[in-house]
Design a protein around this motif. Structure first.
Motif, mmCIF file in Angstrom:
data_model
loop_
_atom_site.group_PDB
_atom_site.id
_atom_site.type_symbol
_atom_site.label_atom_id
_atom_site.label_comp_id
_atom_site.label_asym_id
_atom_site.label_seq_id
_atom_site.Cartn_x
_atom_site.Cartn_y
_atom_site.Cartn_z
ATOM 1 N N TYR A 96 9.248 0.519 -2.150
ATOM 2 C CA TYR A 96 8.066 -0.290 -2.434
ATOM 3 C C TYR A 96 7.213 -0.376 -1.177
ATOM 4 C CZ TYR A 96 5.360 -4.339 -4.035
ATOM 5 O OH TYR A 96 4.351 -5.195 -4.410
ATOM 6 N N GLU A 97 5.896 -0.256 -1.354
ATOM 7 C CA GLU A 97 4.958 -0.488 -0.254
ATOM 8 C C GLU A 97 3.626 -0.905 -0.848
ATOM 9 O OE1 GLU A 97 2.825 1.612 3.585
ATOM 10 O OE2 GLU A 97 4.545 2.598 2.663
ATOM 11 N N GLU A 98 3.254 -2.162 -0.608
ATOM 12 C CA GLU A 98 2.005 -2.705 -1.138
ATOM 13 C C GLU A 98 1.446 -3.741 -0.177
ATOM 14 O OE1 GLU A 98 0.340 -1.814 -3.900
ATOM 15 O OE2 GLU A 98 1.897 -0.420 -4.553
ATOM 16 N N GLN A 99 0.156 -3.988 -0.299
ATOM 17 C CA GLN A 99 -0.472 -5.067 0.449
ATOM 18 C C GLN A 99 -0.618 -6.271 -0.465
ATOM 19 O OE1 GLN A 99 -4.097 -3.436 2.147
ATOM 20 N NE2 GLN A 99 -2.990 -3.123 4.070
ATOM 21 N N THR A 100 -0.533 -7.464 0.130
ATOM 22 C CA THR A 100 -0.572 -8.700 -0.631
ATOM 23 C C THR A 100 -1.049 -9.837 0.253
ATOM 24 O OG1 THR A 100 0.720 -10.175 -2.060
ATOM 25 C CG2 THR A 100 1.847 -9.271 -0.127
ATOM 26 N N ILE B 136 0.666 -10.506 -6.814
ATOM 27 C CA ILE B 136 -0.223 -9.456 -7.303
ATOM 28 C C ILE B 136 -1.657 -9.845 -6.952
ATOM 29 C CG2 ILE B 136 -1.080 -8.256 -9.350
ATOM 30 C CD1 ILE B 136 1.730 -8.715 -10.586
ATOM 31 N N ASP B 137 -2.363 -8.927 -6.317
ATOM 32 C CA ASP B 137 -3.729 -9.159 -5.863
ATOM 33 C C ASP B 137 -4.623 -9.584 -7.029
ATOM 34 O OD1 ASP B 137 -5.814 -9.206 -3.977
ATOM 35 O OD2 ASP B 137 -6.425 -7.168 -4.509
ATOM 36 N N VAL C 121 6.359 -10.416 -4.687
ATOM 37 C CA VAL C 121 5.134 -10.052 -3.992
ATOM 38 C C VAL C 121 3.962 -10.421 -4.903
ATOM 39 C CG1 VAL C 121 3.823 -8.175 -2.945
ATOM 40 C CG2 VAL C 121 6.330 -8.162 -2.815
ATOM 41 N N GLU D 193 5.036 -9.347 -8.451
ATOM 42 C CA GLU D 193 5.917 -8.216 -8.693
ATOM 43 C C GLU D 193 7.293 -8.639 -8.207
ATOM 44 O OE1 GLU D 193 4.494 -4.052 -8.192
ATOM 45 O OE2 GLU D 193 3.007 -5.046 -6.927
ATOM 46 N N ARG E 41 12.553 -1.750 -8.318
ATOM 47 C CA ARG E 41 11.423 -2.455 -8.911
ATOM 48 C C ARG E 41 11.811 -2.881 -10.317
ATOM 49 N NH1 ARG E 41 6.151 0.448 -6.474
ATOM 50 N NH2 ARG E 41 5.127 -1.254 -7.573
ATOM 51 N N ASN F 129 6.985 -3.594 2.882
ATOM 52 C CA ASN F 129 7.714 -2.323 2.756
ATOM 53 C C ASN F 129 9.156 -2.643 2.434
ATOM 54 O OD1 ASN F 129 5.598 -0.573 3.628
ATOM 55 N ND2 ASN F 129 5.986 -1.230 5.725
ATOM 56 N N THR G 49 1.424 -6.331 4.613
ATOM 57 C CA THR G 49 2.017 -5.188 3.931
ATOM 58 C C THR G 49 3.506 -5.458 3.752
ATOM 59 O OG1 THR G 49 0.423 -3.686 4.926
ATOM 60 C CG2 THR G 49 2.439 -2.696 4.056
#
Length: 141
Positions: free
Chosen positions: A19-23, A57-58, A55, A65, A90, A10, A8
Motif C-alpha cells: 500500500y502507498e497513498e497520501q492522506t 480517504i481523500d 487511512v 481504507e 488490503r 507506505n 504518505t
C-alpha cells in the motif's frame, strides 16, 4: 488559499509494497493503544498489534481504507508513515473463505495444544487465530 498538508502511508512486507497513498490522517493500533497521525506529527516509532491500519480517504469526512497487518512496526517522520509487517492485505484483497479456514485450523490447533499442555504450539496457535480473526473482521466491514 494554502495547500492542505498530507502524509504518505507506505505498508511493506518481505514480499514488497502492499500500500502507498497520501492522506490527511492515518490510524494505527499500537501495542500501547491507538494513535492517529496527522501531517507534521512529531517523529515516532511504535510496535503494532495484529489489527488494521486505517487511512482516511481523500475528500471524505469519515471513510477509511482498511489494511490488515500482522503486527510489525510503524515509523513516522517527514510526513511519511512507513509500516513494516510480516504480512498485510488490503480489505478488497482478503479472501474471507480462506481466512475462515485459517480460523478453524487455528482453533483446532489451540484446542490440541491446550489438551497437550504444549505452550509453544499454544502461543503460535493464538497468534494464528488473531491473524485470521483480524482478516475476517476487516473483510466484513
Amino acid at each position: 488559499m494554502a495547500e492542505q498538508s498530507v502524509l504518505t502511508v507506505n505498508i511493506v512486507t518481505p514480499d514488497g509494497s502492499v500500500y502507498e497513498e497520501q492522506t490527511t490522517m492515518a490510524i494505527f493500533k499500537t501495542t500501547v493503544g491507538e494513535i492517529g497521525v496527522l501531517p507534521n506529527h512529531i517523529p515516532l516509532l511504535a510496535s503494532l498489534q495484529i489489527d488494521e491500519v486505517r487511512v482516511k480517504i481523500d475528500g471524505t469526512d469519515d471513510k477509511f481504507e482498511e489494511i490488515a497487518v500482522s503486527g510489525g512496526f510503524v515509523e513516522f517522520s517527514n510526513n511519511i508513515a512507513t509500516v513494516v509487517a510480516n504480512s498485510a492485505e488490503r480489505k478488497e484483497n482478503i479472501d474471507s473463505d480462506r481466512a475462515e479456514r485459517a480460523r478453524k485450523r487455528a482453533e483446532e490447533k489451540l484446542a490440541r495444544a491446550k489438551q497437550e499442555h504444549d505452550v509453544d504450539t499454544l502461543r503460535r496457535a493464538e497468534v494464528s487465530l488473531r491473524r485470521a480473526v483480524n482478516r475476517l473482521n476487516i473483510s466484513k466491514h
